[in-house]
Design a protein around this motif. Structure first.
Motif, PDB file in Angstrom:
ATOM      1  N   ARG A  27       0.845  -1.192   0.000  1.00 44.84           N
ATOM      2  CA  ARG A  27       0.000   0.000   0.000  1.00 44.84           C
ATOM      3  C   ARG A  27       0.885   1.248   0.000  1.00 44.84           C
ATOM      4  NH1 ARG A  27      -5.457  -0.816   1.291  1.00 44.84           N
ATOM      5  NH2 ARG A  27      -5.966  -2.878   2.119  1.00 44.84           N
ATOM      6  N   TRP A  28       0.661   2.123  -0.975  1.00 45.51           N
ATOM      7  CA  TRP A  28       1.418   3.369  -1.059  1.00 45.51           C
ATOM      8  C   TRP A  28       1.036   4.313   0.073  1.00 45.51           C
ATOM      9  CZ3 TRP A  28       5.526   4.267  -4.004  1.00 45.51           C
ATOM     10  CH2 TRP A  28       5.704   3.538  -5.185  1.00 45.51           C
ATOM     11  N   SER A  29       2.004   5.056   0.579  1.00 46.98           N
ATOM     12  CA  SER A  29       1.734   6.109   1.552  1.00 46.98           C
ATOM     13  C   SER A  29       1.046   7.271   0.835  1.00 46.98           C
ATOM     14  CB  SER A  29       3.038   6.588   2.201  1.00 46.98           C
ATOM     15  OG  SER A  29       3.915   7.117   1.221  1.00 46.98           O
ATOM     16  N   PRO A  30       0.327   8.132   1.568  1.00 43.15           N
ATOM     17  CA  PRO A  30      -0.381   9.248   0.925  1.00 43.15           C
ATOM     18  C   PRO A  30       0.516  10.153   0.090  1.00 43.15           C
ATOM     19  CG  PRO A  30      -1.186   8.952   3.153  1.00 43.15           C
ATOM     20  CD  PRO A  30      -0.007   8.037   3.001  1.00 43.15           C
ATOM     21  N   ASP A  31       1.801  10.299   0.471  1.00 43.59           N
ATOM     22  CA  ASP A  31       2.703  11.163  -0.299  1.00 43.59           C
ATOM     23  C   ASP A  31       3.395  10.427  -1.440  1.00 43.59           C
ATOM     24  OD1 ASP A  31       4.573   9.584   0.981  1.00 43.59           O
ATOM     25  OD2 ASP A  31       5.483  11.211   2.144  1.00 43.59           O
ATOM     26  N   GLY A  32       3.108   9.135  -1.605  1.00 38.82           N
ATOM     27  CA  GLY A  32       3.679   8.372  -2.705  1.00 38.82           C
ATOM     28  C   GLY A  32       5.160   8.085  -2.590  1.00 38.82           C
ATOM     29  N   GLN A  33       5.721   8.221  -1.395  1.00 41.65           N
ATOM     30  CA  GLN A  33       7.160   8.020  -1.209  1.00 41.65           C
ATOM     31  C   GLN A  33       7.504   6.656  -0.596  1.00 41.65           C
ATOM     32  OE1 GLN A  33       9.447  10.590  -2.251  1.00 41.65           O
ATOM     33  NE2 GLN A  33       7.472  11.132  -3.170  1.00 41.65           N
ATOM     34  N   LYS A  34       6.553   6.041   0.109  1.00 38.99           N
ATOM     35  CA  LYS A  34       6.827   4.810   0.846  1.00 38.99           C
ATOM     36  C   LYS A  34       5.766   3.764   0.536  1.00 38.99           C
ATOM     37  CE  LYS A  34       8.737   7.471   4.732  1.00 38.99           C
ATOM     38  NZ  LYS A  34       8.385   8.796   4.163  1.00 38.99           N
ATOM     39  N   ILE A  35       6.099   2.525   0.821  1.00 38.51           N
ATOM     40  CA  ILE A  35       5.151   1.430   0.654  1.00 38.51           C
ATOM     41  C   ILE A  35       5.071   0.639   1.955  1.00 38.51           C
ATOM     42  CG2 ILE A  35       4.686  -0.770  -0.491  1.00 38.51           C
ATOM     43  CD1 ILE A  35       5.828   0.351  -3.038  1.00 38.51           C
ATOM     44  N   LEU A  36       3.859   0.436   2.413  1.00 35.08           N
ATOM     45  CA  LEU A  36       3.584  -0.431   3.561  1.00 35.08           C
ATOM     46  C   LEU A  36       3.339  -1.838   3.026  1.00 35.08           C
ATOM     47  CD1 LEU A  36       2.641  -0.720   6.638  1.00 35.08           C
ATOM     48  CD2 LEU A  36       0.336  -0.298   5.740  1.00 35.08           C
ATOM     49  N   PHE A  37       3.903  -2.849   3.670  1.00 36.37           N
ATOM     50  CA  PHE A  37       3.639  -4.221   3.229  1.00 36.37           C
ATOM     51  C   PHE A  37       3.694  -5.174   4.414  1.00 36.37           C
ATOM     52  CE2 PHE A  37       8.243  -3.810   2.934  1.00 36.37           C
ATOM     53  CZ  PHE A  37       8.740  -5.045   3.325  1.00 36.37           C
ATOM     54  N   GLN A  38       3.281  -6.404   4.166  1.00 35.58           N
ATOM     55  CA  GLN A  38       3.244  -7.423   5.215  1.00 35.58           C
ATOM     56  C   GLN A  38       4.236  -8.529   4.902  1.00 35.58           C
ATOM     57  OE1 GLN A  38      -0.676  -8.552   6.738  1.00 35.58           O
ATOM     58  NE2 GLN A  38      -0.054 -10.708   6.741  1.00 35.58           N
ATOM     59  N   GLY A 119      -4.131  -6.360   7.517  1.00 31.70           N
ATOM     60  CA  GLY A 119      -4.953  -5.346   6.849  1.00 31.70           C
ATOM     61  C   GLY A 119      -4.507  -3.923   7.099  1.00 31.70           C
ATOM     62  N   GLY A 120      -3.210  -3.668   7.140  1.00 30.72           N
ATOM     63  CA  GLY A 120      -2.693  -2.335   7.458  1.00 30.72           C
ATOM     64  C   GLY A 120      -3.082  -1.268   6.441  1.00 30.72           C
ATOM     65  N   VAL A 121      -3.470  -0.089   6.937  1.00 27.37           N
ATOM     66  CA  VAL A 121      -3.791   1.054   6.073  1.00 27.37           C
ATOM     67  C   VAL A 121      -3.141   2.314   6.645  1.00 27.37           C
ATOM     68  CG1 VAL A 121      -5.964   0.148   5.177  1.00 27.37           C
ATOM     69  CG2 VAL A 121      -5.977   1.465   7.297  1.00 27.37           C
ATOM     70  N   TRP A 122      -2.725   3.206   5.771  1.00 27.33           N
ATOM     71  CA  TRP A 122      -2.130   4.471   6.180  1.00 27.33           C
ATOM     72  C   TRP A 122      -3.199   5.420   6.710  1.00 27.33           C
ATOM     73  CZ3 TRP A 122       3.105   5.438   6.051  1.00 27.33           C
ATOM     74  CH2 TRP A 122       3.890   4.587   5.278  1.00 27.33           C
ATOM     75  N   SER A 123      -2.861   6.197   7.724  1.00 28.14           N
ATOM     76  CA  SER A 123      -3.745   7.281   8.150  1.00 28.14           C
ATOM     77  C   SER A 123      -3.701   8.365   7.085  1.00 28.14           C
ATOM     78  CB  SER A 123      -3.290   7.839   9.499  1.00 28.14           C
ATOM     79  OG  SER A 123      -1.995   8.406   9.390  1.00 28.14           O
ATOM     80  N   PRO A 124      -4.709   9.232   7.012  1.00 33.69           N
ATOM     81  CA  PRO A 124      -4.739  10.254   5.963  1.00 33.69           C
ATOM     82  C   PRO A 124      -3.512  11.151   5.913  1.00 33.69           C
ATOM     83  CG  PRO A 124      -6.890  10.079   7.001  1.00 33.69           C
ATOM     84  CD  PRO A 124      -5.957   9.226   7.807  1.00 33.69           C
ATOM     85  N   ASP A 125      -2.896  11.431   7.074  1.00 28.43           N
ATOM     86  CA  ASP A 125      -1.713  12.301   7.092  1.00 28.43           C
ATOM     87  C   ASP A 125      -0.408  11.542   6.891  1.00 28.43           C
ATOM     88  OD1 ASP A 125      -1.401  10.983   9.489  1.00 28.43           O
ATOM     89  OD2 ASP A 125      -1.569  12.770  10.755  1.00 28.43           O
ATOM     90  N   GLY A 126      -0.479  10.210   6.774  1.00 26.82           N
ATOM     91  CA  GLY A 126       0.711   9.407   6.536  1.00 26.82           C
ATOM     92  C   GLY A 126       1.632   9.264   7.736  1.00 26.82           C
ATOM     93  N   GLN A 127       1.176   9.691   8.913  1.00 28.92           N
ATOM     94  CA  GLN A 127       2.017   9.650  10.109  1.00 28.92           C
ATOM     95  C   GLN A 127       1.863   8.367  10.922  1.00 28.92           C
ATOM     96  OE1 GLN A 127       4.349  12.189  10.724  1.00 28.92           O
ATOM     97  NE2 GLN A 127       3.622  12.615   8.640  1.00 28.92           N
ATOM     98  N   SER A 128       0.865   7.569  10.603  1.00 29.38           N
ATOM     99  CA  SER A 128       0.637   6.337  11.350  1.00 29.38           C
ATOM    100  C   SER A 128      -0.035   5.302  10.461  1.00 29.38           C
ATOM    101  CB  SER A 128      -0.200   6.603  12.603  1.00 29.38           C
ATOM    102  OG  SER A 128      -1.490   7.067  12.249  1.00 29.38           O
TER     103      SER A 128
END
Length: 248
Positions: A27-38, A119-128
């Motif tokens: 899952r891409w972070s809101p700023d498109g710089q990072k990827i969350l994965f499992q 099922g991880g998802v980014w918060s809208p501000d990308g901080q958590s």
């Protein structure tokens, strides 16, 4: 592993992870710089390098004997290993070195904490990051186990439980306008027919109290399946079983 492919310019897919275990659910972070994965993390490991070392050590072991002191020991067609599913973040625009979000936390050290599908998802501000986990999954063979929603800093740290007792939560997703955290929810008591509903809580949460649960599909008498918001955040579409078929 996880790859990125430029669908506009084309070219070769670029590998962005180097996990010693299978990487999934990007899952891409809101700023498109990072990827969350499992990916799973083995006992004794806290980061990618120590995890790779444990994986290699296990590959070199000639004996395949397993010893269990808890249940369950199998999940359908495969043995349950000592490793645990973990959330990682890789900085695609930076050094591309993945870091575990809560692998070194006190919560992760508890035997019953976690789950196979976080099922991880980014918060809208990308901080958590918000994810799903149980606190006592080790008793699943003899008792009902409920899952809750948790929040962990995007830089890593100790997970914080967001949801109250009395409910079983799953599938977190933020409304497109970022003003609500929504999820699937059902009552946390053994029943013959589990009625899965759509619930939402105002975001960001106020104070340290658990989120106030508001049931969106309160008057609907069938169990919720998959769901998605319209772009304007005013409408939600979901599937439910109707006469043996899934309908929207």
């Amino acid at each position: 592993q996880i790859y990125v492919l430029d669908v506009v310019r084309g070219g070769e897919a670029q590998r962005v992870t180097d996990a010693p275990t299978a990487a999934s659910v990007p899952r891409w972070s809101p700023d498109g710089q990072k990827i969350l994965f499992q990916a799973v993390l083995w006992p004794g490991a806290t980061d990618e390098e120590s995890n790779r070392k444990v994986v290699q050590e296990r590959k070199n072991i000639k004996s395949k004997v397993r010893i269990y002191d808890s249940f369950p020991i199998r999940d359908f067609d495969h043995w349950i290993e000592e490793s645990k599913s973990q959330l990682w973040v890789v900085d695609v625009a930076g050094d591309r070195k993945a870091r575990s979000l809560f692998g070194a936390s006190k919560a992760a050290a508890r035997p019953g904490f976690g789950g196979t599908a976080l099922g991880g998802v980014w918060s809208p501000d990308g901080q958590s990051v918000v994810f799903v986990a149980a606190e006592d999954k080790g008793v699943a063979a003899r008792a009902s186990v409920v899952t809750h929603l948790w929040q962990v800093p995007a830089t890593g740290g100790e997970p914080k439980r967001l949801t109250p007792d009395g409910w079983d939560f799953g599938a977190p997703a933020f409304r497109p306008d970022g003003k609500a955290l929504c999820y699937s929810v059902s009552e946390a008591k053994p029943v013959i027919y589990q009625l899965n509903r759509l619930g939402c809580s105002a975001w960001p949460l106020s104070g340290s109290s658990p989120a106030a649960v508001s049931i969106v599909t309160k008057g609907f008498d069938r169990s919720l399946g998959s769901w998605s918001f319209a772009a304007d955040s005013q409408t939600v579409y979901f599937t439910a079983e109707d006469s043996g078929h899934e309908r929207v």
